[in-house]
Design an enzyme around this catalytic site. Sequence first.
Site, PDB file in Angstrom:
ATOM      1  N   ASP A 343      29.211  31.778  37.231  1.00  0.00           N
ATOM      2  CA  ASP A 343      28.217  30.963  36.505  1.00  0.00           C
ATOM      3  C   ASP A 343      26.918  31.762  36.356  1.00  0.00           C
ATOM      4  O   ASP A 343      26.806  32.881  36.835  1.00  0.00           O
ATOM      5  CB  ASP A 343      27.982  29.629  37.225  1.00  0.00           C
ATOM      6  N   HIS A 670      37.545  33.595  37.996  1.00  0.00           N
ATOM      7  CA  HIS A 670      36.735  32.701  37.163  1.00  0.00           C
ATOM      8  C   HIS A 670      35.380  33.350  36.871  1.00  0.00           C
ATOM      9  O   HIS A 670      34.615  33.639  37.790  1.00  0.00           O
ATOM     10  CB  HIS A 670      36.548  31.383  37.916  1.00  0.00           C
ATOM     11  N   ASP A 718      45.879  32.862  40.428  1.00  0.00           N
ATOM     12  CA  ASP A 718      45.055  33.866  39.747  1.00  0.00           C
ATOM     13  C   ASP A 718      44.890  33.496  38.278  1.00  0.00           C
ATOM     14  O   ASP A 718      45.455  34.134  37.398  1.00  0.00           O
ATOM     15  CB  ASP A 718      45.688  35.256  39.890  1.00  0.00           C
ATOM     16  N   GLU A 727      37.319  32.095  42.103  1.00  0.00           N
ATOM     17  CA  GLU A 727      36.051  32.597  41.580  1.00  0.00           C
ATOM     18  C   GLU A 727      35.715  33.903  42.306  1.00  0.00           C
ATOM     19  O   GLU A 727      36.424  34.315  43.237  1.00  0.00           O
ATOM     20  CB  GLU A 727      34.931  31.562  41.767  1.00  0.00           C
TER      21      GLU A 727
HETATM   22  O1  9MR Z   1      31.195  28.781  47.912  1.00  0.00           O
HETATM   23  C1  9MR Z   1      30.666  27.467  47.730  1.00  0.00           C
HETATM   24  C2  9MR Z   1      31.420  26.494  48.578  1.00  0.00           C
HETATM   25  O2  9MR Z   1      31.292  26.812  49.943  1.00  0.00           O
HETATM   26  C3  9MR Z   1      30.907  25.087  48.302  1.00  0.00           C
HETATM   27  O3  9MR Z   1      31.679  24.158  49.003  1.00  0.00           O
HETATM   28  C4  9MR Z   1      30.956  24.800  46.801  1.00  0.00           C
HETATM   29  C5  9MR Z   1      30.360  23.457  46.437  1.00  0.00           C
HETATM   30  O4  9MR Z   1      28.961  23.434  46.626  1.00  0.00           O
HETATM   31  O5  9MR Z   1      30.231  25.778  46.099  1.00  0.00           O
HETATM   32  C6  9MR Z   1      30.699  27.095  46.275  1.00  0.00           C
HETATM   33  O6  9MR Z   1      29.868  27.951  45.615  1.00  0.00           O
HETATM   34  C7  9MR Z   1      29.859  27.943  44.201  1.00  0.00           C
HETATM   35  C8  9MR Z   1      28.482  27.492  43.744  1.00  0.00           C
HETATM   36  O7  9MR Z   1      28.282  26.146  44.060  1.00  0.00           O
HETATM   37  C9  9MR Z   1      28.223  27.770  42.275  1.00  0.00           C
HETATM   38  N1  9MR Z   1      28.484  29.140  41.954  1.00  0.00           N
HETATM   39  C10 9MR Z   1      29.853  29.553  42.296  1.00  0.00           C
HETATM   40  C11 9MR Z   1      30.100  29.377  43.773  1.00  0.00           C
HETATM   41  C12 9MR Z   1      31.496  29.849  44.172  1.00  0.00           C
HETATM   42  O8  9MR Z   1      32.500  29.025  43.709  1.00  0.00           O
END
Ligand code: 9MR
Length: 747
Positions: A343, A670, A718, A727
């Site tokens: 993102d 992702h 994947d 991601e």
């Molecule tokens: O890695 C994060 C995970 O531990 C959390 O549970 C989740 C929900 O808040 O978010 C993950 O992080 C994501 C972030 O919120 C937005 N950018 C991508 C991150 C990796 O998926």
Amino acid sequence: MKRRRTALLSLTALVATALVGLPAPGAAADEVEQLENGTFDTTTAPWWASSNVTAGLSEGQLCADVPGGTANRWDAAVGQNDLTLVKGESYKLSFTANGTPDGHVVRAIVGLSVAPYDTYFEVTPQLSVSGNSYSYTFTSPVDTAQGQVGFQLGGSADPFRFCMDDVSLLGGVPPEVYEPDTGPRVRVNQVAYLPAGPKNATLVTDASAKLPWQLKNSGGAVVAHGTTVPRGTDASSGQNVHSIDFGAYKKRGTGLTLVADGETSHPFDIGTGAYEKLRLDAVKYYYPQRSGIAIRDDLRPGYGRAAGHVDVAPNQGDSNVPCQPGVCDYTLDVTGGWYDAGDHGKYVVNGGISTWELLSTYERSRIARTGQPAKLGDGSLAIPESGNKVPDILDEVRWELDFLLKMQVPEGQPLAGMAHHKVHDEQWTGLPLLPGEDPQKRELHPPSTQATLNLAATAAQAARLYRPYDKAFAAKALAAARKAWTAARAHPAMYADPNDGIGGGAYADSDATDEFYWAAAELYLTTGEKAFADHVLASPVHTADIFGPLGYDWARTAAAARLDLATVPSGLPGRDKVRQSVIKGADRYLTTLKAQPYGMPYAPADNLYDWGSNHQILHNAVVIATAYDISGAAKYRDGAVQSMDYVFGRNALNMSYVTGYGEVAAHNQHSRWYARQLDPSLPAPPDGTLAGGPNSSIQDPFAQGKLQGCVGQFCYIDDIQSWSTNEHTINWNSALTRMASFVADQE
Ligand code: 9MR
């Protein structure tokens, strides 16, 4: 990864239905068409088209003339609204489509027709003039009566014509049974073992008695042999497995294979420098994650792109960002930093742990018995700053540190010294979307205690590490760290809202005691001041057992403090006990590693793999590696080195989770701009990108459609759509960086 669809039953059912017009035997009785008029025999109603699209009937199809020059996929679309979707029910979306001229990529979605326009399922086929049939099954994650099937056609520079027919959304279909292609049943580290290091593999087999194995060189000659050790049913995968130890073989070589039970493993090397390359690639990942600067194609061939979020349209820019309504009445220049992941958000908490881990990789290289600081030195990473006489890893991290400092609330404001939790888009955007093409409004979210302490900890750590290269920056960082510390003490429980997850991740955390401990530890290690030592010693976290099964992460940061207090020289009273606590934690992770037939130091409670499990495995390995740095005992070095085997393919899916490393490797992580899976003109993630890995909670609809009921290691796919298992992020690659550097030092 190849996907095999077991569609035999539904195909038979479909043919039978077409022949007699009745549900076929074996088909669910309640398969119901959700769309009206998907065949376009006499009209296109009730399908709608956006005003810039001319849509109409053409030879029994709906054809749309799409203008060129729109920015986003959703800027031109056709669709049908008012669909009812039932949570947990599976649907089959199918259609035929063609596009003229060849090669246009469109986005077909099933989602919400009203704000916030959530997408429950999406695919991005590339169209041909001759046309193709498409069919996908997914499971609805929600109940709604405002569902939509949409074909998003925008984002093309040139106009094109899109036609579709036989559009169907069939409800009540059986969920698709997904079977990953896991290749040979002998599971090895597909990249490389170290000549003097441990060499272990896992065999998946029905056999309960031990079996012979053979190690073959690239010419096929047997160079070692032995027998497997039956291990019974492996809880992390549900498979019956044996383990194989071929550590007695120590010769360097390429293209070796391991043979057992009639199966030949993927090829691998012994001692050919793969970790030296990984040491660099894992950190090189960060340069193309940079916001606010054009990425130079001469430095990263294939990855050059315009600067993101620098106030050039369609970006709204990060140089003058307001708060969310009601949060503050100033704007900040928060340009720069790294994008968090796939993102375009920038988050202080996650930036913090990532910054710490890269800086600790550098700090370790200077103080550990096997550290080699020159390896990540000036000129090592091919970044714009290479050649400035500052170690490249420090230059790379400085890009993030400067951003973190900009997130601090300025003097004169009520919360001066606190740090804003995050900055990101007002709404979630679709894929693909290059950073420079994001049209969304950017907003600062409220300050939080955790973000403020992340800033305090990393700015304090930076102050001691950058001092030899830039005294003014070191002083500025330390002043900011002190200010942040004081502000956090005054606002000790200002937590980010767990529901603040629109347009960016929440990164919510309702416990700041670990962040207070971490910030105090870094401030103490940098300044030696008694007040900070007192805080460290008084913290309940200081003596707590913090090395649990899951591994430290962005929310649980006590280990960052403990590992630094144990290794960075200081006069802290009771420092020996701190060092012993790391050894004790490492002993526990070694016990786990030995009990695991796949040999990783990870056994989460109830076998529930966490979001980003790959980095947590690496983090547990970092604790083991640190025990080696502290004690010099070979068992810790070997345990840490062995942990890489899992990441590189000794796992239930038989795949390497690092792009570009191993015979079968994750490469569809992702991402909005490493989106080759969606648009062949875009790059895949760069070599050295770690995928998040198995996540038992499978929060994304794509994974939910494929992986229902998955056991531990199998909760991964994947595919670019699977943001909860696949991601990439800055805090996961920092774990890879830390371990790659350690293992490279042992070669
Ligand atoms: O890695 C994060 C995970 O531990 C959390 O549970 C989740 C929900 O808040 O978010 C993950 O992080 C994501 C972030 O919120 C937005 N950018 C991508 C991150 C990796 O998926």
